[in-house]
Structures are given as structure tokens and as C-alpha cells.
Motif scaffolding. Sequence first.
Motif, PDB file in Angstrom:
ATOM      1  N   ASP A 154      -3.503  -2.488  -6.102  1.00 21.36           N
ATOM      2  CA  ASP A 154      -3.220  -1.057  -6.044  1.00 21.36           C
ATOM      3  C   ASP A 154      -1.942  -0.708  -6.793  1.00 21.36           C
ATOM      4  O   ASP A 154      -1.857   0.338  -7.452  1.00 21.36           O
ATOM      5  CB  ASP A 154      -3.108  -0.601  -4.582  1.00 21.36           C
ATOM      6  CG  ASP A 154      -4.439  -0.643  -3.864  1.00 21.36           C
ATOM      7  OD1 ASP A 154      -5.480  -0.553  -4.547  1.00 21.36           O
ATOM      8  OD2 ASP A 154      -4.452  -0.770  -2.625  1.00 21.36           O
TER       9      ASP A 154
ATOM     10  N   ALA B 221       2.414   1.641  -3.535  1.00 20.92           N
ATOM     11  CA  ALA B 221       1.417   2.146  -4.489  1.00 20.92           C
ATOM     12  C   ALA B 221       1.154   3.631  -4.276  1.00 20.92           C
ATOM     13  O   ALA B 221       1.018   4.404  -5.238  1.00 20.92           O
ATOM     14  CB  ALA B 221       0.117   1.346  -4.337  1.00 20.92           C
TER      15      ALA B 221
ATOM     16  N   ALA C 109       0.838  -1.208   0.000  1.00 21.97           N
ATOM     17  CA  ALA C 109       0.000   0.000   0.000  1.00 21.97           C
ATOM     18  C   ALA C 109       0.870   1.255   0.000  1.00 21.97           C
ATOM     19  O   ALA C 109       0.567   2.246  -0.686  1.00 21.97           O
ATOM     20  CB  ALA C 109      -0.926  -0.006   1.208  1.00 21.97           C
TER      21      ALA C 109
ATOM     22  N   SER D 261      -1.723   1.786  -9.985  1.00 22.42           N
ATOM     23  CA  SER D 261      -0.845   2.954  -9.910  1.00 22.42           C
ATOM     24  C   SER D 261       0.085   3.017 -11.113  1.00 22.42           C
ATOM     25  O   SER D 261       0.290   4.086 -11.704  1.00 22.42           O
ATOM     26  CB  SER D 261      -0.032   2.924  -8.617  1.00 22.42           C
ATOM     27  OG  SER D 261      -0.867   2.952  -7.480  1.00 22.42           O
TER      28      SER D 261
ATOM     29  N   ASN E 245       1.721   6.822  -6.846  1.00 21.44           N
ATOM     30  CA  ASN E 245       0.653   7.803  -7.114  1.00 21.44           C
ATOM     31  C   ASN E 245       1.129   9.228  -6.831  1.00 21.44           C
ATOM     32  O   ASN E 245       0.826  10.159  -7.585  1.00 21.44           O
ATOM     33  CB  ASN E 245      -0.575   7.486  -6.254  1.00 21.44           C
ATOM     34  CG  ASN E 245      -1.368   6.321  -6.790  1.00 21.44           C
ATOM     35  OD1 ASN E 245      -1.366   6.054  -7.993  1.00 21.44           O
ATOM     36  ND2 ASN E 245      -2.053   5.607  -5.909  1.00 21.44           N
TER      37      ASN E 245
END
Length: 479
Positions: free
Chosen positions: A314, A275, A272, A318, A279
Motif C-alpha cells: 500500500d 499509506a 496502513a 501510494s 493518499n
Amino acid sequence: MGRSSKSNSNKSRQQKSEKKSKSLKNYPTLLGGEQQMLNDSIISDTDSLFNDASSIVSINSNFSTNRKYQVSDDGIVSGQQSPDYIETNDDNTIISTTNYEDSNKKLTPIDDTLAKLSDILDELLISKRKSNRQNHLDSLIKIFQTKFIGIYLDNRKTTLQQIIESGLKKFDDDTGSIALLLTLTIITIGNEFNDQFQSLYNLLLKIMIDPSAKPSVRSKVAISLSIGCFITDFGDEKIDEILDYLLSIALTNVRTSGGQSLISSQLTEINAFKALCLNLFTFLSTIADFDYVCQLIQQDINKLIKLMDSTDLDIRLSAGTTFAFLYEFYDNNDQEFDIYNLQDLKDKIMKLSNDSNKSQSKKNLRVQRSEFRDILHTIEGNEYEMEIIKFGYEQLDIDSWRMKIYYDIFCSILGSGMNIHLAQNQTLRDIFELGSVLLDKVLISRDTRMNAKQQHVTNRKQREISRSKMRGKRGDFDY
């Protein structure tokens, strides 16, 4: 009989006037501070109460909350709601603790947000108990998210800086909340928090690149650094440095920690974080030197392509979003997409948009197929399909990947308060190209109600005219 009745009536009038004069004698003592209930009475003072200025004080029944009145030199009483008794001070102020209701005026309820804000900030400066500090931080974060309080923070910048700096230096369980508070402060105040962000920059960077810190804490610190670089002048000078760190974190393959294999929950948190870093890299790339961005990507283009084969959804999304933004930028500037073989990229994205791997959940597959179809739509040379976000009496047009990236990042920070900030926060309105803040929504809603009422009256008149024309034709039927 006539004379006696007149004399009796005169006596009764005299008695009433004596009673009234006696009751009026009590008011000076009441104004001195004795607690007595005053019901529907008018005091007319001609003997220069309150600095020898004539004044009229009207006090009605049904008293409840506190109000403070100020008497001006011309004898006019003004102020906020109060009272159960009235008392005067040496500074020419009437303090009343009786509820006052004026039937001719509508009193606007005063939001207690400011009082709460001041109390919370003071408590955070002195409180040492972790439970109390966390509760205060949660309350403060909620206020920042759900209300726009930028105009109330002009005299609180130093206080906020002290709270944030002390929280980051402690590096405990509150660090994540402190970093989120910093992010919300920068969004609310804007570039006016530039000097404070500059003093906190090195401390934030140290936490973000520390592998021993919790991934959740590093994530919130990374967001703080990215938002600070995006909004403040000092951050604009540090964008290239932050881009380098974010991309390196996103491309790092972490499988062990301290020589031991990561368990599933730890791996999920790290994925997480990776990702999010990718982003944020794409987010900052929208305002960075694009040649430098392309140089960073070309150095590790194969690693970036492999991220679309990751087991984490994710991370795959991304990576796909990054390529969609890059292609859109090249296309808008009439440049050839030369950082990777375009056909190979299309084939990989098409495969993900039609994926039916049963090892994944149906929800993840549905999200993946939907997102990668939109990405493939852009890679094939088509324009972004516009989305419309309505808030209040306005709307936000999401017409590019750049605007979508902006909206997703700020939504993840502000949550349900996104619409409030879009309507009232000038910093956010400048980012989304919405122009100046509109007039007070109360005035707008009032105009809308008036227009609706006027339209209702017009419709009613037209309906009556139409019915009157048809009234004589009701019986004209052949059976």
C-alpha cells in the motif's frame, strides 16, 4: 293473489329499511370510540357531524395498520393509513386503528428510516452502556452510507455535534466510529456543517498526531480532517497545516513503540495508516496551493522516493500515485517536471511494473505490476485511460488521476452506498462535476418502461406486416 304479493313485498321492504336504519344508528357510537368491525358500509351524515360540516366516510374491510385522518372545514377527510376502530378528538381529528385499503389509489409505503434516525440519535445522547452505544453507532453509520438523508438533518446539526464531541472527548473504543460518523455527516450536509467542524477541529487534530492512539482510530480521524478541509470553508483555511502533518506522518519511520520493537500486526496497522496519510496528502493537494505542495515535497523528495522500496504494498502504491498526480499536474499546466530527475523516476517505476520477486504473493505482484504500468503510462507523457462508472441512468467518467483519487477516497468511506450518493448528494455531484440532481428515478424508470412498451408494440406491428407478406410464399419451393 296479485294484491297479496304486492303487500308482502312492501312489508319485506319496510322490514329491510327498518333494519338498515337500526344499523345506521350504531355509527355515532362507533365514531365515539367503541371497537366494532365495519364492512363495506357508507355513512352519510347530514346532521353536521364534525363541526356541523357534512361528511362522507367510506370504510372498507381488511383493516390492519394505523392511520390518522384530518377533517377540513369543508368536510373532506384526508390523512395517512390507520384502523380497527375509529374515534374522534376535540381537535377535529379522526383516529382510526383499522386497516384501510383504497382500491382506486396506490399507497406508497412510508420508509421508517426517519423514525429510526430520531430514535438512534436520542439513544446516543442518553445511553451510557458501551454495547448499546456501539450498536446505535453502527446502525447510524449504515443509514448514512446506504441512504441520502441530507434534507432530514437540518434540525439535527446540534444533536450530531453533541454526540460527536462527547464521543471524541471520551477517547475510548467508540472514537473511530464517532470519527467516521463525522465524516459521513460532512459528506451528507456539506458546508452547512462548517461551524460544527470548526468547533471540533482542534480535538480531531490532537487525536491524529497522538502517537499513543491506535493507528485505526488515527486513520479515521485523519479522514475526517481531510474531508472537512476539502468540503468546508473553515477547512479550506487549514489545508496547508493538515498537508504538513499528513506528509510528516507518511514519511516517519516507526520501528519501535515505548522502547520495544513492534510486532508484525502493529507494524501492519502503522503501515496502513502511513499509506492512508500519503493518499490523503495527494487528495488535498488537488485543491491546495500547488507551489506550497511542491515546496513540501522537495524538502523530503528522497524519503518519498524511498517509499517505493517499502516492504508494504500500500505504501509503494501510494507513493507511485502521488508522483503520477504530480506529473499530470505539471503536464496539464505546460510546466517542466523539475522536482526529481525524470529518467531515474521512470527507471524505478518500470522496475516495479515488471517486478517478479517471489518473496511477495502472486496477488500483490499482480496488483503492483498493473498499477505501476498505469503510472508509467502517465510518466511517459500519455493521457490517462478513461474509466466509466455507471450508476442508475448516469455515468461517471474517470479521466484523470485527480478524479481517480477522488473516487477511491469517497468509495472507501461510503462503500456500497457510493452510487446512491452520486445520484442524490449534490455535494458529491459538484465534486465529480455531474451537475444538478436528476429527476426522480421513479419517473425516469416509468418513462423508460413506457418507451420500451411503445417499442415493443412497434416491433410487433412490423413483425406482423413482414409475416403477412411472406404468408403467400410458404409453398413456393421446387423440390
